[in-house]
Write a protein that holds these residues in place. Structure first.
Motif, PDB file in Angstrom:
ATOM      1  N   ARG A 251      74.558 -30.176 -22.046  1.00 42.55           N
ATOM      2  CA  ARG A 251      73.099 -30.042 -22.103  1.00 42.55           C
ATOM      3  C   ARG A 251      72.533 -29.586 -20.768  1.00 42.55           C
ATOM      4  N   ASP A 252      73.166 -29.991 -19.676  1.00 45.51           N
ATOM      5  CA  ASP A 252      72.700 -29.544 -18.358  1.00 45.51           C
ATOM      6  C   ASP A 252      72.805 -28.030 -18.235  1.00 45.51           C
ATOM      7  N   ALA A 253      73.899 -27.456 -18.757  1.00 41.39           N
ATOM      8  CA  ALA A 253      74.073 -26.003 -18.696  1.00 41.39           C
ATOM      9  C   ALA A 253      73.002 -25.292 -19.509  1.00 41.39           C
ATOM     10  N   LEU A 254      72.663 -25.837 -20.678  1.00 43.69           N
ATOM     11  CA  LEU A 254      71.648 -25.205 -21.514  1.00 43.69           C
ATOM     12  C   LEU A 254      70.256 -25.367 -20.899  1.00 43.69           C
ATOM     13  N   ARG A 255      70.018 -26.497 -20.246  1.00 42.86           N
ATOM     14  CA  ARG A 255      68.741 -26.659 -19.533  1.00 42.86           C
ATOM     15  C   ARG A 255      68.645 -25.665 -18.385  1.00 42.86           C
ATOM     16  N   ALA A 256      69.752 -25.484 -17.661  1.00 43.02           N
ATOM     17  CA  ALA A 256      69.763 -24.539 -16.546  1.00 43.02           C
ATOM     18  C   ALA A 256      69.487 -23.125 -17.043  1.00 43.02           C
ATOM     19  N   ARG A 257      70.069 -22.786 -18.188  1.00 37.32           N
ATOM     20  CA  ARG A 257      69.810 -21.461 -18.758  1.00 37.32           C
ATOM     21  C   ARG A 257      68.327 -21.289 -19.083  1.00 37.32           C
ATOM     22  N   ALA A 258      67.722 -22.313 -19.680  1.00 41.59           N
ATOM     23  CA  ALA A 258      66.295 -22.239 -20.013  1.00 41.59           C
ATOM     24  C   ALA A 258      65.446 -22.080 -18.759  1.00 41.59           C
ATOM     25  N   LEU A 259      65.802 -22.800 -17.693  1.00 44.96           N
ATOM     26  CA  LEU A 259      65.072 -22.681 -16.435  1.00 44.96           C
ATOM     27  C   LEU A 259      65.229 -21.283 -15.849  1.00 44.96           C
ATOM     28  N   MET A 260      66.444 -20.743 -15.917  1.00 44.28           N
ATOM     29  CA  MET A 260      66.693 -19.381 -15.435  1.00 44.28           C
ATOM     30  C   MET A 260      65.806 -18.380 -16.170  1.00 44.28           C
ATOM     31  N   THR A 261      65.752 -18.508 -17.497  1.00 46.10           N
ATOM     32  CA  THR A 261      64.971 -17.567 -18.298  1.00 46.10           C
ATOM     33  C   THR A 261      63.487 -17.665 -17.980  1.00 46.10           C
ATOM     34  N   SER A 262      62.975 -18.873 -17.880  1.00 45.63           N
ATOM     35  CA  SER A 262      61.547 -19.031 -17.580  1.00 45.63           C
ATOM     36  C   SER A 262      61.225 -18.541 -16.173  1.00 45.63           C
ATOM     37  N   THR A 263      62.168 -18.700 -15.235  1.00 45.93           N
ATOM     38  CA  THR A 263      61.959 -18.206 -13.874  1.00 45.93           C
ATOM     39  C   THR A 263      61.872 -16.686 -13.858  1.00 45.93           C
ATOM     40  N   LEU A 264      62.787 -16.023 -14.581  1.00 50.42           N
ATOM     41  CA  LEU A 264      62.748 -14.565 -14.651  1.00 50.42           C
ATOM     42  C   LEU A 264      61.447 -14.087 -15.282  1.00 50.42           C
ATOM     43  N   ARG A 265      61.012 -14.782 -16.324  1.00 50.86           N
ATOM     44  CA  ARG A 265      59.775 -14.391 -16.996  1.00 50.86           C
ATOM     45  C   ARG A 265      58.585 -14.506 -16.033  1.00 50.86           C
ATOM     46  N   ARG A 266      58.496 -15.622 -15.329  1.00 46.56           N
ATOM     47  CA  ARG A 266      57.391 -15.804 -14.377  1.00 46.56           C
ATOM     48  C   ARG A 266      57.469 -14.788 -13.236  1.00 46.56           C
ATOM     49  N   SER A 267      58.686 -14.501 -12.775  1.00 44.90           N
ATOM     50  CA  SER A 267      58.844 -13.551 -11.667  1.00 44.90           C
ATOM     51  C   SER A 267      58.347 -12.165 -12.066  1.00 44.90           C
ATOM     52  N   LEU A 268      58.662 -11.746 -13.273  1.00 41.95           N
ATOM     53  CA  LEU A 268      58.218 -10.426 -13.729  1.00 41.95           C
ATOM     54  C   LEU A 268      56.718 -10.395 -13.981  1.00 41.95           C
ATOM     55  N   GLU A 269      56.194 -11.459 -14.572  1.00 44.67           N
ATOM     56  CA  GLU A 269      54.750 -11.506 -14.810  1.00 44.67           C
ATOM     57  C   GLU A 269      53.980 -11.505 -13.497  1.00 44.67           C
ATOM     58  N   ARG A 270      54.527 -12.166 -12.494  1.00 42.30           N
ATOM     59  CA  ARG A 270      53.882 -12.185 -11.178  1.00 42.30           C
ATOM     60  C   ARG A 270      53.838 -10.783 -10.561  1.00 42.30           C
TER      61      ARG A 270
END
Length: 651
Positions: A251-270
């Motif tokens: 579950r930690d790996a899947l949480r990390a993946r979700a955090l990675m995806t949301s970070t990329l999304r925010r970085s591009l929107e910024r």
């Protein structure tokens, strides 16, 4: 898995899932002590009913899995019998007026919130006010131990774990018979809700001292044995929900993946990028060279393909006036499965007007660095034993210079320039062939390339392709790179200026003849991202795509003829060679067609554009140090499993 639960019952303790979990609660008696108090022959000990101890746990000596007269066998050895026992316990709960599948539960704290709020509570103390205003927690029982008038349950929720301290006098004072129900009807794997005061035991374990405890969901299947976990790798991926419970880190790996995806999304929107969605079903699959999955739309009476890339629709949006767009979406390619490949995967693809592949390099480096910091807290990563630094500037090397260093006997620059003479790849605006390119001997570089591949232990197909005159110079250069250079690129490296022959959607290089303005990013020996200065000339784009379709059709016909010749009495081959060649044949055995609407869009004018695509599954693998792509996908694609006769009988 089944035998493990029975074995745990015999030992008068209940297994908790996962290899590294400790079975006993902090304040529970040891297994040795409990068995000493209940000395009896091993074969005669009665089962706890799949989740209890011989001394009353999960059914007790007299209740046998939820009822004195249930008639279930004490020595449960099959999962079907365990399921039957647990189903009987669910009925026993209903008979006592409790719903074993509750509608809701009013939880006041998660395990992590309790730890944070009462972390300073001294050993042996009860948190002030919690006896009068009890807390409530809920989660899955991972371990339980019943001894006399006490029971200890390890409860896990999404935030962590907490111990439930169940005292018979405290429980029965509020409702007579409650403790007996906990002993007989609660198993490992059940989801329960508990209300009570907060105390820290003498041994220092923060616990909820139960005032009441209710089964919210009765689990009919047992969890894996705590000592072995879910050891069957195939079963881990097939029953991923059990893997998430039983295997530490999943579950930690899947949480990390979700955090990675949301970070990329925010970085591009910024940076001013707009997130969009494009069709999954396409009349013509384009944007990559890959076999698509196909389907049929009944209402339209038309075949469709699942997209193999998001590229062509995103470019249509740029034509339509959106200057910065991206999509995080699923891609489907009907190809092989390996530790690095899943037929259904996730990519981020983005396009920026008035930019080129140099801008895409800078952006890609920044996005990966930001994702690494968000997920790991820094830029120095460890992947499968290798130290990788994504904080330092990424190396930038051309494909020709990397191949030249790996295969000195081959003039890589000459191969690249000679590839411009290939009518299927040379831009119509390219200058005519120079004398230097025409003087390159055709056989010598092929022989040297084939020998280098053979010496490196590459496949027969790769060696044969290097020798074959049907392999254009640009494809030969790319073959040498993929086979001999790619696995060596551990630190982040942008590989620049690929042959135009293998880059039909990229602009020709402004200075290097035969090359395209394209890069691929490699980390840990695998491709992570791919980017171009996008082709915006509609006539040149049409010529290239038509040439690609023609080349694909010709290769397909050639392989079809070779198969026919082989089946009609060709030379004998060993089985491994036949299998290898069959796999190669299958790779190109699909239709490729022009996307006329995309070409029409280009004719309306697309501004100079840089585009980049990155595989998010592989980036997640890098950030969480996962050896297989399956470890970062919640439910990876698997071949359908055939049930055994015994499994069908048990069902």
């Amino acid at each position: 898995m089944v035998a493990a639960e029975h074995k745990a019952n015999e030992k008068n303790s209940t297994s908790s899932p996962g290899k590294n979990n400790n079975n006993s609660s902090a304040d529970a008696p040891t297994a040795q002590n409990s068995t000493k108090k209940q000395k009896q022959p091993k074969k005669e000990r009665e089962s706890g009913g799949g989740g209890g101890g011989g001394n009353g746990g999960g059914g007790g000596r007299n209740t046998r899995g939820g009822g004195r007269n249930s008639g279930a066998s004490a020595n449960t050895s099959s999962e079907a019998e365990i399921r039957s026992l647990r189903a009987a316990k669910a009925e026993a709960l209903r008979s006592s007026g409790q719903d074993p599948y509750a509608y809701s539960f009013d939880r006041t704290h998660t395990a992590a919130e309790l730890m944070e709020q009462y972390g300073d509570l001294p050993a042996g103390e009860t948190a002030p006010g919690t006896e009068e205003r009890p807390v409530s927690v809920a989660g899955r029982v991972l371990a339980r131990r019943v001894m006399g008038k006490l029971a200890f349950l390890k409860l896990a929720d999404d935030s962590g774990e907490v111990q439930l301290y169940v005292d018979r006098s405290a429980l029965d004072e509020r409702r007579e018979g409650s403790f007996a129900e906990v002993k007989s009807l609660v198993d490992v794997g059940d989801i329960v809700g508990c209300r009570g005061g907060v105390r820290r035991t003498e041994k220092g374990e923060l616990s909820v001292a139960a005032h009441s405890l209710a089964v919210l969901t009765k689990a009919l299947r047992p969890l894996p044995d705590k000592w072995h976990g879910l050891a069957d790798v195939e079963k881990r991926y097939r029953q991923r929900y059990v893997d998430m419970i039983a295997t530490p880190g999943v579950r930690d790996a899947l949480r990390a993946r979700a955090l990675m995806t949301s970070t990329l999304r925010r970085s591009l929107e910024r940076r001013g990028f707009l997130e969009v969605e494009t069709p999954v079903l396409e009349a013509s699959a384009g944007g990559a060279d890959a076999r698509p999955f196909t389907t049929f739309h009944n209402a339209l009476a038309q075949p469709f393909a699942l997209r193999i890339a998001t590229e062509l629709h995103l470019k249509r949006l740029v034509v339509g006036g959106f200057e910065r767009v991206f999509e995080i979406g699923r891609i489907f390619r009907n190809e092989g499965v390996s530790t690095r490949h899943n037929p259904e995967f996730t990519s981020v693809e983005l396009y920026q007007a008035f930019a080129d592949y140099n801008d895409m390099m800078d952006l890609t480096e920044e996005l990966i660095r930001e994702a690494a910091v968000a997920v790991t807290g820094g830029t120095k990563l460890t992947y499968q034993g290798s130290e990788i630094d994504v904080g330092a500037p990424f190396a930038r090397r051309t494909m020709a210079e990397l191949v030249q260093a790996a295969v000195p006997a081959v003039d890589a620059s000459a191969l690249l320039e000679r590839s411009a003479d290939d009518a299927s790849s040379a831009p119509s605006s390219s200058p005519s062939s120079s004398s230097s390119s025409s003087s390159v001997d055709d056989d010598a570089p092929r022989a040297a390339a084939a020998e280098a591949l053979r010496a490196a232990g590459c496949s027969r197909a790769a060696v044969a392709a290097a020798r074959s005159a049907a392999t254009p110079p640009g494809q030969l250069l790319n073959l040498l790179f993929e086979e001999l250079v790619e696995p060596t690129l551990v630190q982040p490296t942008f590989v620049l200026d690929h042959p135009a022959a293998v880059s039909p959607l990229a602009k020709p290089h402004r200075r290097t003849r035969g090359a395209a303005e394209r890069f691929e990013l490699y980390v840990a020996g695998r491709e992570l991202a791919n980017a171009y200065s996008e082709m915006t000339d509609p006539l040149e784009q049409r010529r290239r795509l038509e040439a690609q379709v023609e080349s694909h059709s010709a290769a397909r016909e050639r392989k079809k003829k070779e198969r026919q010749d082989s089946s009609s009495g060709g030379s004998a081959k060993d089985s491994s060679e036949e299998g290898e060649e069959h796999e190669e044949d299958d790779e190109g055995d699909y239709d490729v067609s022009l996307d006329e609407d995309f070409l029409l869009a280009l004719e309306h004018g697309m501004p100079p554009t840089g585009g980049m695509g990155m595989g998010l599954d592989r980036l997640a693998m890098l950030l969480v140090d996962a050896a297989s792509i399956r470890d970062v996908i919640a439910f990876p694609l698997l071949k359908r499993q055939q049930q055994s006769k015994q499994e069908k009988k048990e069902e």
